[in-house]
Design a protein around this motif. Sequence first.
Motif, PDB file in Angstrom:
ATOM      1  N   ALA A 189      38.992  38.861  36.999  1.00 33.03           N
ATOM      2  CA  ALA A 189      40.158  38.631  37.847  1.00 33.03           C
ATOM      3  C   ALA A 189      40.030  39.432  39.137  1.00 33.03           C
ATOM      4  CB  ALA A 189      41.439  39.016  37.109  1.00 33.03           C
ATOM      5  N   GLY A 190      40.723  38.964  40.168  1.00 33.54           N
ATOM      6  CA  GLY A 190      40.677  39.636  41.464  1.00 33.54           C
ATOM      7  C   GLY A 190      41.517  38.894  42.472  1.00 33.54           C
ATOM      8  N   ASP A 191      41.101  38.945  43.736  1.00 36.79           N
ATOM      9  CA  ASP A 191      41.871  38.295  44.795  1.00 36.79           C
ATOM     10  C   ASP A 191      41.890  36.776  44.629  1.00 36.79           C
ATOM     11  OD1 ASP A 191      42.413  40.734  45.917  1.00 36.79           O
ATOM     12  OD2 ASP A 191      40.707  40.675  47.291  1.00 36.79           O
ATOM     13  N   ALA A 197      48.243  35.676  37.109  1.00 34.43           N
ATOM     14  CA  ALA A 197      48.100  34.222  37.024  1.00 34.43           C
ATOM     15  C   ALA A 197      47.147  33.852  35.897  1.00 34.43           C
ATOM     16  CB  ALA A 197      47.594  33.659  38.352  1.00 34.43           C
ATOM     17  N   LEU A 198      46.077  34.635  35.735  1.00 37.20           N
ATOM     18  CA  LEU A 198      45.155  34.415  34.618  1.00 37.20           C
ATOM     19  C   LEU A 198      45.877  34.586  33.289  1.00 37.20           C
ATOM     20  CD1 LEU A 198      42.339  34.154  33.285  1.00 37.20           C
ATOM     21  CD2 LEU A 198      42.058  36.621  33.670  1.00 37.20           C
ATOM     22  N   VAL A 260      42.205  46.069  33.619  1.00 36.50           N
ATOM     23  CA  VAL A 260      40.778  45.929  33.327  1.00 36.50           C
ATOM     24  C   VAL A 260      39.918  45.838  34.592  1.00 36.50           C
ATOM     25  CG1 VAL A 260      39.029  44.488  32.223  1.00 36.50           C
ATOM     26  CG2 VAL A 260      41.170  44.960  31.044  1.00 36.50           C
ATOM     27  N   PRO A 261      40.273  45.011  35.604  1.00 35.93           N
ATOM     28  CA  PRO A 261      39.432  44.988  36.806  1.00 35.93           C
ATOM     29  C   PRO A 261      39.380  46.331  37.526  1.00 35.93           C
ATOM     30  CG  PRO A 261      40.911  43.097  36.746  1.00 35.93           C
ATOM     31  CD  PRO A 261      41.377  44.034  35.694  1.00 35.93           C
ATOM     32  N   ARG A 262      40.367  47.179  37.328  1.00 33.22           N
ATOM     33  CA  ARG A 262      40.416  48.457  38.031  1.00 33.22           C
ATOM     34  C   ARG A 262      39.601  49.542  37.350  1.00 33.22           C
ATOM     35  NH1 ARG A 262      46.165  49.309  40.940  1.00 33.22           N
ATOM     36  NH2 ARG A 262      46.618  47.147  41.460  1.00 33.22           N
ATOM     37  N   ILE A 263      39.529  49.513  36.039  1.00 33.41           N
ATOM     38  CA  ILE A 263      38.831  50.592  35.337  1.00 33.41           C
ATOM     39  C   ILE A 263      37.615  50.099  34.562  1.00 33.41           C
ATOM     40  CG2 ILE A 263      40.926  51.969  35.147  1.00 33.41           C
ATOM     41  CD1 ILE A 263      41.207  51.103  32.272  1.00 33.41           C
ATOM     42  N   GLY A 264      37.394  48.795  34.509  1.00 37.58           N
ATOM     43  CA  GLY A 264      36.245  48.265  33.808  1.00 37.58           C
ATOM     44  C   GLY A 264      36.537  47.947  32.354  1.00 37.58           C
TER      45      GLY A 264
END
Length: 332
Positions: A189-191, A197-198, A260-264
Amino acid sequence: MTASTASLPVVRPSPKRHVSTTGLLMAVGSALAFSSSGPFIKPLLEAGWSVGAALIVRIGVAGLILSPALVVAIRRRPGFLRRHWPLIVGFGLTAVAGCQIFFFSAMQRMPVAVALLIQYLAPVMLVGLAWIRSRRAPSRLVLLGSVVAIVGLVLVVDISGAGFDLLGTLFALAAAVCVMAYFLISERAGDELPPVALAAGGLLVGAVFLGLLLIVGVMPFQAPAVSVELAGAQVPWFVPLLWVAAVATTLGYAFGVVAVPRIGSRVASFIGLSEVLFALGFAWLFLAEVPAPIQFVGGALILVGVVLVRADASSTGDPKGEAAIVPVVPAP
Protein backbone atom coordinates in the motif's frame (compact mmCIF):
# COMPACT_ATOMS: atom_id res chain seq x y z
CA MET A 1 36.97 37.15 -6.14
CA THR A 2 34.00 35.03 -6.88
CA ALA A 3 31.96 33.26 -4.25
CA SER A 4 32.43 29.53 -3.93
CA THR A 5 29.75 27.49 -5.64
CA ALA A 6 30.19 24.56 -3.25
CA SER A 7 27.00 24.18 -1.30
CA LEU A 8 27.09 23.72 2.43
CA PRO A 9 25.35 20.66 3.83
CA VAL A 10 21.92 21.47 5.10
CA VAL A 11 20.81 19.52 8.14
CA ARG A 12 17.11 18.76 8.13
CA PRO A 13 15.24 16.65 10.64
CA SER A 14 14.64 13.24 9.16
CA PRO A 15 10.98 12.20 9.02
CA LYS A 16 11.88 8.51 9.32
CA ARG A 17 11.93 8.50 13.11
CA HIS A 18 8.55 10.22 13.29
CA VAL A 19 7.02 7.97 10.66
CA SER A 20 8.48 4.86 12.28
CA THR A 21 7.20 5.85 15.72
CA THR A 22 3.75 6.54 14.30
CA GLY A 23 3.81 3.18 12.56
CA LEU A 24 4.79 1.39 15.76
CA LEU A 25 1.96 3.03 17.68
CA MET A 26 -0.53 2.13 14.95
CA ALA A 27 0.70 -1.47 14.90
CA VAL A 28 0.18 -1.72 18.66
CA GLY A 29 -3.25 -0.10 18.28
CA SER A 30 -4.15 -2.64 15.61
CA ALA A 31 -3.13 -5.54 17.86
CA LEU A 32 -5.08 -4.03 20.76
CA ALA A 33 -8.21 -3.65 18.61
CA PHE A 34 -8.02 -7.16 17.14
CA SER A 35 -7.42 -8.71 20.55
CA SER A 36 -10.89 -7.79 21.83
CA SER A 37 -12.61 -9.84 19.10
CA GLY A 38 -12.18 -13.26 20.70
CA PRO A 39 -13.43 -12.43 24.21
CA PHE A 40 -16.48 -10.65 22.73
CA ILE A 41 -17.28 -13.27 20.09
CA LYS A 42 -16.78 -16.29 22.36
CA PRO A 43 -19.98 -15.74 24.42
CA LEU A 44 -22.02 -15.44 21.21
CA LEU A 45 -20.68 -18.73 19.86
CA GLU A 46 -21.40 -20.42 23.19
CA ALA A 47 -24.96 -19.01 23.10
CA GLY A 48 -25.75 -20.59 19.72
CA TRP A 49 -24.37 -18.26 17.06
CA SER A 50 -22.57 -19.98 14.22
CA VAL A 51 -19.08 -18.92 13.18
CA GLY A 52 -20.31 -17.94 9.71
CA ALA A 53 -23.05 -15.69 11.06
CA ALA A 54 -20.67 -13.87 13.41
CA LEU A 55 -18.00 -13.47 10.72
CA ILE A 56 -20.30 -12.13 7.99
CA VAL A 57 -21.61 -9.42 10.31
CA ARG A 58 -18.17 -8.62 11.64
CA ILE A 59 -16.48 -8.32 8.24
CA GLY A 60 -19.43 -6.81 6.38
CA VAL A 61 -20.06 -4.01 8.87
CA ALA A 62 -16.35 -3.16 9.05
CA GLY A 63 -16.15 -3.06 5.25
CA LEU A 64 -19.11 -0.70 5.04
CA ILE A 65 -17.64 1.62 7.68
CA LEU A 66 -14.35 1.87 5.77
CA SER A 67 -15.95 1.93 2.30
CA PRO A 68 -15.82 5.76 1.92
CA ALA A 69 -12.02 5.47 1.64
CA LEU A 70 -12.45 3.03 -1.25
CA VAL A 71 -15.02 5.26 -2.96
CA VAL A 72 -12.71 8.28 -2.69
CA ALA A 73 -9.79 6.32 -4.14
CA ILE A 74 -11.90 5.15 -7.09
CA ARG A 75 -13.18 8.66 -7.81
CA ARG A 76 -9.82 10.40 -7.54
CA ARG A 77 -7.70 7.82 -9.36
CA PRO A 78 -8.99 6.83 -12.82
CA GLY A 79 -8.46 3.12 -13.45
CA PHE A 80 -7.93 2.44 -9.74
CA LEU A 81 -9.78 -0.88 -9.68
CA ARG A 82 -8.28 -1.99 -13.00
CA ARG A 83 -4.76 -1.52 -11.64
CA HIS A 84 -5.20 -2.75 -8.09
CA TRP A 85 -7.98 -5.33 -8.13
CA PRO A 86 -5.56 -8.31 -7.84
CA LEU A 87 -4.15 -6.97 -4.56
CA ILE A 88 -7.59 -6.03 -3.22
CA VAL A 89 -9.11 -9.41 -4.10
CA GLY A 90 -6.03 -11.22 -2.81
CA PHE A 91 -6.24 -9.29 0.46
CA GLY A 92 -9.93 -10.12 0.81
CA LEU A 93 -9.51 -13.84 0.12
CA THR A 94 -6.41 -14.33 2.29
CA ALA A 95 -5.97 -11.60 4.91
CA VAL A 96 -9.71 -11.37 5.60
CA ALA A 97 -11.67 -14.51 4.69
CA GLY A 98 -8.81 -16.99 4.67
CA CYS A 99 -7.51 -16.04 8.12
CA GLN A 100 -10.96 -16.39 9.65
CA ILE A 101 -12.08 -19.58 7.89
CA PHE A 102 -8.85 -21.54 8.36
CA PHE A 103 -8.36 -20.46 11.98
CA PHE A 104 -11.90 -21.37 13.05
CA SER A 105 -11.66 -24.64 11.08
CA ALA A 106 -8.47 -25.46 12.99
CA MET A 107 -10.06 -24.41 16.28
CA GLN A 108 -12.86 -26.94 15.77
CA ARG A 109 -10.34 -29.79 15.53
CA MET A 110 -7.77 -28.79 18.16
CA PRO A 111 -7.47 -26.63 21.28
CA VAL A 112 -7.67 -22.90 20.61
CA ALA A 113 -4.24 -22.42 22.18
CA VAL A 114 -2.58 -24.78 19.70
CA ALA A 115 -4.34 -23.17 16.73
CA LEU A 116 -3.21 -19.75 17.97
CA LEU A 117 0.37 -20.91 18.40
CA ILE A 118 0.58 -22.28 14.86
CA GLN A 119 -1.14 -19.24 13.33
CA TYR A 120 1.26 -16.90 15.12
CA LEU A 121 4.25 -18.63 13.58
CA ALA A 122 3.69 -16.15 10.74
CA PRO A 123 6.44 -13.73 11.91
CA VAL A 124 9.01 -16.52 11.93
CA MET A 125 7.74 -17.70 8.53
CA LEU A 126 8.29 -14.15 7.22
CA VAL A 127 11.89 -14.25 8.45
CA GLY A 128 12.33 -17.58 6.65
CA LEU A 129 10.78 -16.19 3.47
CA ALA A 130 13.17 -13.23 3.55
CA TRP A 131 16.05 -15.68 4.01
CA ILE A 132 14.98 -17.70 0.96
CA ARG A 133 14.30 -14.69 -1.26
CA SER A 134 17.51 -12.81 -0.46
CA ARG A 135 19.74 -15.84 0.23
CA ARG A 136 21.09 -13.91 3.19
CA ALA A 137 20.84 -15.28 6.70
CA PRO A 138 18.99 -13.09 9.20
CA SER A 139 21.09 -11.32 11.82
CA ARG A 140 21.68 -12.84 15.24
CA LEU A 141 19.32 -10.30 16.79
CA VAL A 142 16.49 -11.36 14.48
CA LEU A 143 17.10 -15.07 15.08
CA LEU A 144 17.37 -14.56 18.83
CA GLY A 145 14.27 -12.37 18.86
CA SER A 146 12.34 -15.00 16.88
CA VAL A 147 13.27 -17.78 19.31
CA VAL A 148 12.52 -15.69 22.40
CA ALA A 149 9.17 -14.52 21.01
CA ILE A 150 8.05 -18.05 20.11
CA VAL A 151 9.07 -19.39 23.53
CA GLY A 152 7.03 -16.59 25.09
CA LEU A 153 4.10 -17.42 22.83
CA VAL A 154 4.22 -21.07 23.90
CA LEU A 155 4.07 -20.01 27.54
CA VAL A 156 1.22 -17.57 26.95
CA VAL A 157 -1.09 -19.92 25.06
CA ASP A 158 -0.36 -22.91 27.35
CA ILE A 159 -0.46 -25.95 25.06
CA SER A 160 0.30 -28.52 27.76
CA GLY A 161 -1.52 -31.82 27.23
CA ALA A 162 -2.72 -30.92 23.74
CA GLY A 163 -3.12 -33.72 21.23
CA PHE A 164 -2.10 -33.73 17.56
CA ASP A 165 -4.56 -33.47 14.69
CA LEU A 166 -3.12 -33.50 11.18
CA LEU A 167 -6.01 -31.76 9.41
CA GLY A 168 -6.32 -29.20 12.17
CA THR A 169 -2.59 -28.52 11.93
CA LEU A 170 -2.87 -28.00 8.17
CA PHE A 171 -5.76 -25.58 8.68
CA ALA A 172 -3.74 -23.63 11.26
CA LEU A 173 -0.72 -23.50 8.95
CA ALA A 174 -2.98 -22.22 6.16
CA ALA A 175 -4.15 -19.51 8.58
CA ALA A 176 -0.50 -18.62 9.24
CA VAL A 177 0.12 -18.29 5.50
CA CYS A 178 -2.89 -15.99 5.26
CA VAL A 179 -1.47 -13.89 8.10
CA MET A 180 1.76 -13.65 6.12
CA ALA A 181 -0.26 -12.47 3.13
CA TYR A 182 -1.86 -9.81 5.32
CA PHE A 183 1.52 -8.28 6.11
CA LEU A 184 3.05 -8.71 2.64
CA ILE A 185 0.06 -7.24 0.77
CA SER A 186 -0.34 -4.42 3.29
CA GLU A 187 3.27 -3.49 2.64
CA ARG A 188 2.37 -2.79 -1.00
CA ALA A 189 0.00 0.00 0.00
CA GLY A 190 1.04 3.60 -0.55
CA ASP A 191 0.09 6.72 -2.47
CA GLU A 192 -1.26 4.79 -5.45
CA LEU A 193 -3.05 2.23 -3.28
CA PRO A 194 -4.21 4.00 -0.10
CA PRO A 195 -3.97 1.60 2.85
CA VAL A 196 -7.50 2.20 4.17
CA ALA A 197 -8.93 1.76 0.66
CA LEU A 198 -7.10 -1.58 0.48
CA ALA A 199 -8.59 -2.60 3.83
CA ALA A 200 -12.09 -1.52 2.80
CA GLY A 201 -11.94 -3.36 -0.51
CA GLY A 202 -10.52 -6.47 1.10
CA LEU A 203 -13.17 -6.54 3.80
CA LEU A 204 -15.96 -6.18 1.23
CA VAL A 205 -14.46 -8.93 -0.94
CA GLY A 206 -14.13 -11.14 2.12
CA ALA A 207 -17.74 -10.46 3.11
CA VAL A 208 -18.99 -11.37 -0.37
CA PHE A 209 -16.96 -14.57 -0.35
CA LEU A 210 -18.23 -15.57 3.10
CA GLY A 211 -21.77 -14.72 1.99
CA LEU A 212 -21.44 -17.13 -0.93
CA LEU A 213 -20.23 -19.88 1.41
CA LEU A 214 -23.24 -19.27 3.65
CA ILE A 215 -25.69 -19.26 0.72
CA VAL A 216 -24.47 -22.59 -0.70
CA GLY A 217 -24.42 -24.13 2.77
CA VAL A 218 -20.68 -24.70 3.14
CA MET A 219 -20.87 -22.74 6.39
CA PRO A 220 -24.02 -22.85 8.56
CA PHE A 221 -25.88 -19.66 9.49
CA GLN A 222 -27.37 -19.45 12.97
CA ALA A 223 -28.03 -16.11 14.66
CA PRO A 224 -30.47 -16.46 17.57
CA ALA A 225 -31.58 -13.38 19.54
CA VAL A 226 -29.78 -14.19 22.79
CA SER A 227 -28.32 -12.38 25.75
CA VAL A 228 -24.71 -12.95 26.79
CA GLU A 229 -22.70 -12.15 29.89
CA LEU A 230 -19.85 -9.65 29.71
CA ALA A 231 -18.06 -8.30 32.78
CA GLY A 232 -20.76 -9.81 34.97
CA ALA A 233 -23.65 -8.08 33.16
CA GLN A 234 -26.25 -9.48 30.75
CA VAL A 235 -26.25 -7.65 27.41
CA PRO A 236 -28.18 -8.31 24.15
CA TRP A 237 -26.39 -10.10 21.32
CA PHE A 238 -25.86 -6.97 19.23
CA VAL A 239 -23.70 -5.23 21.87
CA PRO A 240 -20.63 -7.52 21.57
CA LEU A 241 -21.20 -7.97 17.86
CA LEU A 242 -21.30 -4.24 17.15
CA TRP A 243 -18.14 -3.77 19.20
CA VAL A 244 -16.32 -6.48 17.29
CA ALA A 245 -17.47 -5.17 13.90
CA ALA A 246 -17.41 -1.39 14.36
CA VAL A 247 -14.42 -1.11 16.69
CA ALA A 248 -12.23 -4.21 16.87
CA THR A 249 -12.31 -5.21 13.20
CA THR A 250 -12.60 -1.73 11.69
CA LEU A 251 -9.76 -0.20 13.72
CA GLY A 252 -7.71 -3.40 13.63
CA TYR A 253 -7.56 -3.51 9.83
CA ALA A 254 -7.39 0.27 9.36
CA PHE A 255 -4.50 0.78 11.79
CA GLY A 256 -2.76 -2.38 10.63
CA VAL A 257 -2.63 -1.60 6.91
CA VAL A 258 -1.45 1.94 7.65
CA ALA A 259 1.27 0.72 10.01
CA VAL A 260 2.82 -2.03 7.87
CA PRO A 261 4.10 0.21 5.02
CA ARG A 262 5.69 2.48 7.62
CA ILE A 263 7.56 -0.08 9.69
CA GLY A 264 7.81 -3.06 7.36
CA SER A 265 6.15 -6.44 7.38
CA ARG A 266 8.74 -8.13 9.58
CA VAL A 267 8.64 -5.68 12.49
CA ALA A 268 4.85 -5.32 12.18
CA SER A 269 4.35 -9.09 12.31
CA PHE A 270 6.32 -9.40 15.55
CA ILE A 271 4.41 -6.51 17.10
CA GLY A 272 1.26 -8.38 16.06
CA LEU A 273 2.18 -11.05 18.63
CA SER A 274 1.12 -8.57 21.31
CA GLU A 275 -2.46 -9.30 20.25
CA VAL A 276 -2.23 -12.49 22.31
CA LEU A 277 -1.24 -10.47 25.39
CA PHE A 278 -4.04 -7.96 24.95
CA ALA A 279 -6.51 -10.81 24.42
CA LEU A 280 -5.53 -12.21 27.82
CA GLY A 281 -6.30 -8.84 29.36
CA PHE A 282 -9.71 -8.57 27.70
CA ALA A 283 -10.57 -12.14 28.72
CA TRP A 284 -9.56 -11.27 32.28
CA LEU A 285 -11.73 -8.13 32.34
CA PHE A 286 -14.83 -9.36 30.52
CA LEU A 287 -14.83 -13.15 30.95
CA ALA A 288 -13.17 -13.43 34.37
CA GLU A 289 -10.48 -15.71 32.90
CA VAL A 290 -7.50 -14.95 35.14
CA PRO A 291 -4.10 -15.53 33.44
CA ALA A 292 -1.66 -17.92 35.11
CA PRO A 293 1.69 -16.55 36.36
CA ILE A 294 3.55 -18.42 33.61
CA GLN A 295 1.54 -16.50 31.03
CA PHE A 296 2.88 -13.22 32.38
CA VAL A 297 6.39 -14.61 31.95
CA GLY A 298 5.53 -15.57 28.38
CA GLY A 299 4.20 -12.09 27.74
CA ALA A 300 7.46 -10.57 28.92
CA LEU A 301 9.42 -12.87 26.58
CA ILE A 302 7.24 -11.87 23.62
CA LEU A 303 7.99 -8.22 24.33
CA VAL A 304 11.72 -8.98 24.58
CA GLY A 305 11.57 -10.74 21.21
CA VAL A 306 9.84 -7.76 19.61
CA VAL A 307 12.44 -5.39 21.07
CA LEU A 308 15.29 -7.51 19.68
CA VAL A 309 13.80 -7.58 16.17
CA ARG A 310 13.16 -3.86 16.30
CA ALA A 311 16.70 -3.22 17.62
CA ASP A 312 18.10 -5.05 14.60
CA ALA A 313 16.15 -2.77 12.26
CA SER A 314 17.48 0.30 14.07
CA SER A 315 21.09 -0.92 14.26
CA THR A 316 21.20 -1.66 10.52
CA GLY A 317 19.82 1.76 9.64
CA ASP A 318 16.81 0.09 8.05
CA PRO A 319 13.71 1.42 9.87
CA LYS A 320 11.48 -1.16 8.22
CA GLY A 321 13.76 -4.07 8.98
CA GLU A 322 13.50 -5.25 5.38
CA ALA A 323 17.15 -5.25 4.39
CA ALA A 324 17.07 -9.05 4.34
CA ILE A 325 14.16 -9.10 1.91
CA VAL A 326 15.40 -6.69 -0.73
CA PRO A 327 19.18 -6.76 -1.20
CA VAL A 328 20.80 -3.34 -1.23
CA VAL A 329 22.62 -2.63 -4.49
CA PRO A 330 25.43 -0.08 -4.15
CA ALA A 331 25.12 3.00 -6.33
CA PRO A 332 27.61 3.16 -9.21
